[in-house]
Design a protein around this motif. Structure first.
Motif, short mmCIF file in Angstrom:
data_model
loop_
_atom_site.label_atom_id
_atom_site.label_comp_id
_atom_site.label_asym_id
_atom_site.label_seq_id
_atom_site.Cartn_x
_atom_site.Cartn_y
_atom_site.Cartn_z
N LEU A 94 7.88 72.06 107.92
CA LEU A 94 8.56 71.33 106.86
C LEU A 94 10.02 71.80 106.71
CD1 LEU A 94 5.74 71.03 104.18
CD2 LEU A 94 6.82 69.17 105.47
N THR A 95 10.26 73.07 106.97
CA THR A 95 11.64 73.57 106.95
C THR A 95 12.46 72.91 108.06
OG1 THR A 95 10.91 75.71 106.06
CG2 THR A 95 13.07 75.63 107.12
N LEU A 96 11.88 72.82 109.26
CA LEU A 96 12.56 72.13 110.36
C LEU A 96 12.83 70.67 110.01
CD1 LEU A 96 10.72 73.43 113.56
CD2 LEU A 96 13.06 73.92 112.85
N LEU A 97 11.86 70.03 109.36
CA LEU A 97 12.03 68.63 108.97
C LEU A 97 13.19 68.48 107.98
CD1 LEU A 97 10.74 65.92 109.56
CD2 LEU A 97 9.07 66.37 107.75
N THR A 98 13.27 69.40 107.04
CA THR A 98 14.37 69.39 106.07
C THR A 98 15.71 69.56 106.76
OG1 THR A 98 12.92 70.34 104.38
CG2 THR A 98 15.29 70.50 104.00
N VAL A 99 15.80 70.52 107.67
CA VAL A 99 17.05 70.78 108.39
C VAL A 99 17.45 69.57 109.23
CG1 VAL A 99 18.10 72.18 110.21
CG2 VAL A 99 16.72 73.27 108.42
N SER A 100 16.48 68.92 109.86
CA SER A 100 16.81 67.80 110.76
C SER A 100 17.44 66.64 110.00
CB SER A 100 15.55 67.32 111.49
OG SER A 100 14.65 66.67 110.61
N ILE A 101 16.93 66.32 108.81
CA ILE A 101 17.49 65.18 108.07
C ILE A 101 18.83 65.54 107.45
CG2 ILE A 101 16.33 65.66 105.87
CD1 ILE A 101 16.89 62.20 107.49
N LEU A 102 19.00 66.78 107.00
CA LEU A 102 20.29 67.19 106.44
C LEU A 102 21.36 67.25 107.54
CD1 LEU A 102 19.20 69.99 103.94
CD2 LEU A 102 19.83 67.61 103.43
N ALA A 103 20.98 67.73 108.71
CA ALA A 103 21.93 67.77 109.82
C ALA A 103 22.36 66.36 110.23
CB ALA A 103 21.31 68.49 111.01
N SER A 104 21.44 65.39 110.10
CA SER A 104 21.76 64.01 110.45
C SER A 104 22.84 63.43 109.53
CB SER A 104 20.51 63.13 110.38
OG SER A 104 19.53 63.56 111.32
N SER A 105 22.91 63.93 108.31
CA SER A 105 23.94 63.45 107.38
C SER A 105 25.29 64.10 107.65
CB SER A 105 23.51 63.72 105.94
OG SER A 105 23.54 65.11 105.65
N LEU A 106 25.29 65.26 108.30
CA LEU A 106 26.54 65.98 108.57
C LEU A 106 27.19 65.54 109.87
CD1 LEU A 106 25.47 69.60 107.55
CD2 LEU A 106 26.89 68.00 106.25
N THR A 147 23.98 60.87 100.12
CA THR A 147 23.10 61.05 98.97
C THR A 147 21.62 60.92 99.33
OG1 THR A 147 24.81 60.20 97.49
CG2 THR A 147 22.55 60.24 96.65
N LEU A 148 21.26 59.82 99.99
CA LEU A 148 19.86 59.60 100.33
C LEU A 148 19.34 60.63 101.32
CD1 LEU A 148 19.72 55.69 100.55
CD2 LEU A 148 18.69 57.15 98.80
N PHE A 149 20.19 61.08 102.23
CA PHE A 149 19.79 62.13 103.17
C PHE A 149 19.47 63.42 102.42
CE2 PHE A 149 22.04 59.18 105.87
CZ PHE A 149 21.37 59.24 107.07
N ILE A 150 20.30 63.74 101.42
CA ILE A 150 20.07 64.95 100.64
C ILE A 150 18.78 64.82 99.82
CG2 ILE A 150 20.95 66.35 98.74
CD1 ILE A 150 23.77 65.71 99.76
N ILE A 151 18.56 63.65 99.22
CA ILE A 151 17.32 63.44 98.47
C ILE A 151 16.11 63.59 99.38
CG2 ILE A 151 15.96 61.68 97.26
CD1 ILE A 151 18.58 60.61 96.12
N CYS A 152 16.21 63.03 100.57
CA CYS A 152 15.10 63.14 101.53
C CYS A 152 14.83 64.60 101.88
CB CYS A 152 15.45 62.35 102.80
SG CYS A 152 14.10 62.21 103.98
N GLY A 153 15.88 65.36 102.14
CA GLY A 153 15.72 66.78 102.43
C GLY A 153 15.10 67.54 101.27
N MET A 154 15.50 67.19 100.05
CA MET A 154 14.93 67.84 98.88
C MET A 154 13.44 67.56 98.75
SD MET A 154 17.99 67.10 96.12
CE MET A 154 17.01 67.67 94.73
N VAL A 155 13.04 66.32 99.03
CA VAL A 155 11.61 65.97 98.96
C VAL A 155 10.81 66.77 99.99
CG1 VAL A 155 9.92 64.12 99.25
CG2 VAL A 155 12.07 63.68 98.03
N PHE A 156 11.34 66.85 101.20
CA PHE A 156 10.65 67.64 102.23
C PHE A 156 10.54 69.11 101.80
CE2 PHE A 156 12.09 64.47 105.67
CZ PHE A 156 10.85 63.88 105.72
N ALA A 157 11.60 69.65 101.24
CA ALA A 157 11.59 71.06 100.83
C ALA A 157 10.57 71.29 99.71
CB ALA A 157 12.98 71.49 100.38
#
Length: 429
Positions: free
Chosen positions: A78-90, A159-169
């Motif tokens: 789940l940590t990897l999943l969070t990192v992957s979506i946040l990295a996609s926004s950057l 914004t939505l990428f960050i929300i998605c990462g927060m949900v995964f976390a």
């Protein structure tokens, strides 16, 4: 039953939150890809990164669980999943997104394996069907709910990428803080592709086709809705209709297949899928409700065909081979998901958004045609008394047999795969 539910309550909550993030991610990513001006083929390249990671995880995650246990692996994934979506926004570049999506696919498949292995240990034969039905409802509700978060923000911002990462976390917390006992390590099994083919060629080929069809839709469905002129809310409803059809269609299809030759059901599902997909190709956003209904029918054929393959293969296997059958089918399914988006993306390049539905129609046609050809060969059938039970699968974008573990051992016993079938099972369908 109540005791079983209490023991998995924290796991179900983590699963629900993870699937909310999954639903948001799988709609947000293609919508943002289209907004960036990437071609369908480039988008399919990023989708293939996801499916490659998904397939590799099916082979590697059991090894990780053996080393450090379910809870630690689940938290790490789940940590990897969070990192992957946040990295996609950057870094919004399609080349980078191939890697980010591969990490996401690896994490999602690994989470599925951990969750289902955990559930298998916590349930009994008497409660298995009920618990896995609840599991399917949780995954479906989470995925659909996540898709409806997209209209609440702008996909062109972070914004939505960050929300998605927060949900995964956040989804890590219920399981990480649970006092429930950790499951025993996953048992290792052999991967027997040769034995699977000797048991059921139609299930072998069908698993690949099921992966091609479901993997393509899961990866490019958002591209289809955006290119067809749907708003984000309308697109979410269309994708939800496909998922709902996939979940609700499994029960009647499974019951019918338990009472007749499953190959006839495969032919029927493929034929209905062809008609429904072709009908979708002729519709537009001007008739959304008609399109939603047709998409529901497509979904009701799209996802159950994998479970049909599992059930048919198990019909012709000894009980001791069920786990090997499930593992082998899932690897074949994964290979299909790798190839499917690439070809589907090419079809969309040539024919536009409707190229996706035409591609699905072609896949359904091949699925029905191959099953019909196997029937024509006149192979023996399995009586209803000898059949394994049909099990519905959790959605979306995957399939396993909840009756068994999903671990895979690299050392295939080649000689064993050539062993003659048990006397009480036909050699092939």
């Amino acid at each position: 039953m109540l005791v079983s539910l209490v023991s998995i309550a924290s796991l179900m909550l983590s699963t629900l939150l993870m699937m909310v993030g999954y639903g948001l991610m799988n709609y947000l990513v293609p919508v943002r890809s289209v907004a960036e001006g990437w071609t369908p083929f480039l988008i399919s390249m990023t989708a293939t990164g996801y499916t490659v990671g998904f397939t590799l995880s099916c082979l590697l995650t059991p090894k990780l669980v053996l080393r450090v246990g379910h809870i630690r692996v689940f938290g790490a994934l789940l940590t990897l999943l969070t990192v992957s979506i946040l990295a996609s926004s950057l870094i919004v570049e399609w080349q980078a997104w191939i890697a980010f999506r591969a990490v996401a696919g690896f994490a999602v498949a690994g989470c599925y394996l951990v969750i289902e292995s955990w559930l298998n240990e916590r349930v009994t034969n008497d409660t298995r069907g009920s618990v896995f039905s609840i599991y399917m409802i949780v995954t479906l509700a989470g995925a659909i709910g996540g898709q409806y978060l997209v209209p609440l923000g702008d996909p062109n911002t972070t914004t939505l990428f960050i929300i998605c990462g927060m949900v995964f976390a956040i989804s890590i917390l219920p399981t990480a803080l649970s006092t429930a006992q950790s499951p025993a390590p996953i048992a290792q099994v052999q991967l027997g592709l040769g034995r699977l083919y000797s048991r059921s060629p139609v299930a072998f080929v069908g698993a690949i086709l099921a992966g091609i069809l479901s993997g393509t839709w899961a990866s490019l469905g958002g591209v289809y809705t955006t290119g067809s002129g749907f708003s984000t809310a309308e697109g979410a409803t269309l994708l939800a209709a496909v998922l709902a059809g996939g979940a609700l269609g499994q029960i009647p299809i499974g019951r019918i297949s338990d009472r007749t030759d499953r190959r006839y059901v495969m032919v029927a599902c493929g034929a209905i899928g062809v008609v429904a997909a072709l009908a979708m190709s002729l519709m537009s956003a001007a008739t959304p409700y008609l399109l939603y209904g047709t998409a529901f029918i497509v979904g009701s054929m799209l996802y159950p065909i994998y479970a049909l393959n599992v059930a048919h293969a198990n019909d012709r296997a000894d009980p001791s081979e069920y786990v090997m059958i499930s593992s082998s089918l899932m690897v074949l399914y994964g290979l299909g998901t790798v190839a499917g988006p690439l070809i589907g993306g090419g079809a969309m390049e040539v024919f536009g958004p409707r190229g996706l539905t035409l591609y699905l129609a072609a896949g359904f046609l091949i699925y029905a045609g191959y099953a019909a050809w196997r029937i024509k060969r006149g192979n023996p059938t399995v009586s209803p008394e000898e059949r394994a039970d049909f099990h519905a699968i959790a959605l979306p974008m995957r399939g396993t047999d909840p009756a068994g573990s999903i671990a895979v051992d690299y050392e295939e016993d080649a000689a064993a795969s050539l062993d003659p079938p048990s006397e009480h099972r036909p050699a092939a369908e």
